[in-house]
Structure formats: C-alpha cells, structure tokens
Design a protein around this motif. Sequence first.
Motif, mmCIF file in Angstrom:
data_model
loop_
_atom_site.group_PDB
_atom_site.id
_atom_site.type_symbol
_atom_site.label_atom_id
_atom_site.label_comp_id
_atom_site.label_asym_id
_atom_site.label_seq_id
_atom_site.Cartn_x
_atom_site.Cartn_y
_atom_site.Cartn_z
ATOM 1 N N ALA A 33 0.821 -1.219 0.000
ATOM 2 C CA ALA A 33 0.000 0.000 0.000
ATOM 3 C C ALA A 33 0.853 1.267 0.000
ATOM 4 C CB ALA A 33 -0.946 -0.002 1.196
ATOM 5 N N ASP A 34 1.960 1.263 0.716
ATOM 6 C CA ASP A 34 2.805 2.455 0.790
ATOM 7 C C ASP A 34 3.569 2.734 -0.501
ATOM 8 O OD1 ASP A 34 1.967 2.904 3.383
ATOM 9 O OD2 ASP A 34 3.718 1.933 4.286
ATOM 10 N N ASN A 35 3.522 1.815 -1.442
ATOM 11 C CA ASN A 35 4.241 1.988 -2.708
ATOM 12 C C ASN A 35 3.362 2.575 -3.811
ATOM 13 O OD1 ASN A 35 6.459 0.902 -1.427
ATOM 14 N ND2 ASN A 35 6.070 -1.155 -2.164
ATOM 15 N N LEU A 36 2.153 2.976 -3.449
ATOM 16 C CA LEU A 36 1.233 3.611 -4.391
ATOM 17 C C LEU A 36 1.288 5.118 -4.213
ATOM 18 C CD1 LEU A 36 -1.787 1.214 -3.876
ATOM 19 C CD2 LEU A 36 -0.216 1.251 -5.820
ATOM 20 N N VAL A 37 1.388 5.842 -5.339
ATOM 21 C CA VAL A 37 1.533 7.298 -5.282
ATOM 22 C C VAL A 37 0.623 7.943 -6.333
ATOM 23 C CG1 VAL A 37 3.159 9.214 -5.469
ATOM 24 C CG2 VAL A 37 3.948 7.006 -4.622
ATOM 25 N N PRO A 38 -0.265 8.847 -5.902
ATOM 26 C CA PRO A 38 -1.077 9.560 -6.887
ATOM 27 C C PRO A 38 -0.260 10.685 -7.531
ATOM 28 C CG PRO A 38 -1.653 10.268 -4.681
ATOM 29 C CD PRO A 38 -0.616 9.188 -4.534
ATOM 30 N N ILE A 46 2.304 2.878 -9.158
ATOM 31 C CA ILE A 46 3.181 2.126 -8.271
ATOM 32 C C ILE A 46 4.567 2.715 -8.476
ATOM 33 C CG2 ILE A 46 4.141 -0.137 -7.698
ATOM 34 C CD1 ILE A 46 1.635 -1.354 -9.097
ATOM 35 N N LYS A 47 5.232 3.066 -7.389
ATOM 36 C CA LYS A 47 6.588 3.615 -7.500
ATOM 37 C C LYS A 47 7.415 2.675 -8.368
ATOM 38 C CE LYS A 47 6.474 5.574 -2.848
ATOM 39 N NZ LYS A 47 7.021 5.452 -1.475
ATOM 40 N N GLN A 48 8.074 3.250 -9.382
ATOM 41 C CA GLN A 48 8.787 2.415 -10.347
ATOM 42 C C GLN A 48 9.853 1.533 -9.690
ATOM 43 O OE1 GLN A 48 10.978 3.969 -13.931
ATOM 44 N NE2 GLN A 48 8.946 3.610 -14.795
ATOM 45 N N ASP A 49 10.567 2.086 -8.703
ATOM 46 C CA ASP A 49 11.611 1.295 -8.051
ATOM 47 C C ASP A 49 11.048 0.256 -7.083
ATOM 48 O OD1 ASP A 49 10.791 3.324 -6.251
ATOM 49 O OD2 ASP A 49 12.736 3.310 -5.243
ATOM 50 N N LYS A 50 9.754 0.305 -6.828
ATOM 51 C CA LYS A 50 9.090 -0.657 -5.941
ATOM 52 C C LYS A 50 8.116 -1.556 -6.702
ATOM 53 C CE LYS A 50 10.747 1.077 -2.060
ATOM 54 N NZ LYS A 50 11.622 0.306 -1.205
ATOM 55 N N TYR A 51 8.065 -1.362 -8.014
ATOM 56 C CA TYR A 51 7.071 -2.059 -8.819
ATOM 57 C C TYR A 51 7.217 -3.581 -8.722
ATOM 58 C CZ TYR A 51 3.816 -2.960 -12.593
ATOM 59 O OH TYR A 51 2.738 -3.392 -13.318
ATOM 60 N N ALA A 52 8.399 -4.083 -8.984
ATOM 61 C CA ALA A 52 8.599 -5.544 -8.997
ATOM 62 C C ALA A 52 8.199 -6.167 -7.663
ATOM 63 C CB ALA A 52 10.046 -5.883 -9.339
ATOM 64 N N SER A 98 -4.442 -14.987 -5.442
ATOM 65 C CA SER A 98 -2.973 -14.987 -5.413
ATOM 66 C C SER A 98 -2.546 -14.897 -3.950
ATOM 67 C CB SER A 98 -2.417 -13.790 -6.203
ATOM 68 O OG SER A 98 -2.548 -14.010 -7.578
ATOM 69 N N THR A 99 -1.972 -15.984 -3.444
ATOM 70 C CA THR A 99 -1.663 -16.050 -2.014
ATOM 71 C C THR A 99 -0.521 -15.129 -1.604
ATOM 72 O OG1 THR A 99 -0.159 -17.930 -2.265
ATOM 73 C CG2 THR A 99 -2.509 -18.427 -1.866
ATOM 74 N N GLU A 100 0.260 -14.649 -2.569
ATOM 75 C CA GLU A 100 1.375 -13.752 -2.271
ATOM 76 C C GLU A 100 1.115 -12.340 -2.807
ATOM 77 O OE1 GLU A 100 3.713 -15.135 -0.322
ATOM 78 O OE2 GLU A 100 2.495 -16.952 -0.511
ATOM 79 N N ASP A 101 -0.140 -12.029 -3.061
ATOM 80 C CA ASP A 101 -0.516 -10.732 -3.626
ATOM 81 C C ASP A 101 -0.177 -9.612 -2.647
ATOM 82 O OD1 ASP A 101 -1.797 -8.573 -4.934
ATOM 83 O OD2 ASP A 101 -3.319 -9.918 -5.741
ATOM 84 N N ARG A 102 0.462 -8.573 -3.148
ATOM 85 C CA ARG A 102 0.826 -7.414 -2.333
ATOM 86 C C ARG A 102 0.043 -6.169 -2.733
ATOM 87 N NH1 ARG A 102 7.320 -8.711 -2.544
ATOM 88 N NH2 ARG A 102 7.183 -10.608 -1.302
ATOM 89 N N MET A 103 -0.853 -6.306 -3.722
ATOM 90 C CA MET A 103 -1.681 -5.186 -4.166
ATOM 91 C C MET A 103 -3.110 -5.291 -3.634
ATOM 92 S SD MET A 103 0.579 -3.449 -5.710
ATOM 93 C CE MET A 103 -0.518 -2.121 -6.083
#
Length: 148
Positions: A33-38, A46-52, A98-103
């Motif tokens: 959640a903290d990697n999302l930026v409006p 999604i912050k590009q450096d945190k996307y993966a 997706s059991t490992e979903d972070r979004m």
Amino acid sequence: MPNVTGLVYVAAFAPDAGESPGRITQELAPAAADNLVPDSDGYLWIKQDKYAESFCQDLPADEALIMAVTQKAPLASTFGDNVSTPAWRSKPSWYQVSTEDRMIHPDNERRMAQRMNPRKTVELPAGHASLASRPREVTDLIELAVAG
C-alpha cells in the motif's frame, strides 16, 4: 451485459453492492500500500523502483522492469466508486486467489471469492500479476469457465 455468460476473477476486486475497492482495501491493507503514489492528475502509480516487489515479485527482473516502465495507472478516484449491482450476483463466476498478492490482500481476495460462491476457487502461490507468472493455471481456470 447480456452477452456475458460467466466471469473469471484473476486476483481481482469483486465488490458487493454499495461497496468500493477502496473500502475493501482499507479493511485489510495490502503489503504494498505504501508503494502507491497519486500524481497531480489523480492517477495512482506504483513507484517504479518498488514495482517488482509490489506487483510481480514472482516474475524475472527483466519482465518486471518492462511492466514497471509501461504500467497503466488507474484514476485513484475509481477506487472510491461504489458498485451498484455486482455482475457476480447474476452470472456464474470463478475466482483465482494470489496467495502472495501485495496489491490486494490475499484474505480480501478469499473473502470476496467466498461470498460470491464461485463455481471454483483456485489459490496460486503468486503475486498480483498471476496472469503473467502462472499463465498455465490461470488459463486452466478460464478454460474450465468456458466449458462450464
């Protein structure tokens, strides 16, 4: 949607009437959640450096990088829009968690799937981009829906 005969949800939001994706997210925040930026236009990136690590941690680095630089951001306001009549109430549905979903928190996915009473629920050890990381299993679920 008269031509739609069934719905396959792939690590997706499935709000009920009067509910929004944002409200679901607030109930159980996802790991990234903290990697999302409006941005100034109201799009949610999604912050590009945190996307993966946020979206597709189970894909090779080169594929994740391509996804990061070509991402399509939704309008943040759409996450606040309440659903009026969910299609899953009147159409047969299938759901892939997706059991490992972070979004989307995996427990939110499980809850949404359970209440829609899908014909089948499949849990995959995958991130949010399970369509890319687990194409065979997702295709199998889609083919099951087509056959059903």
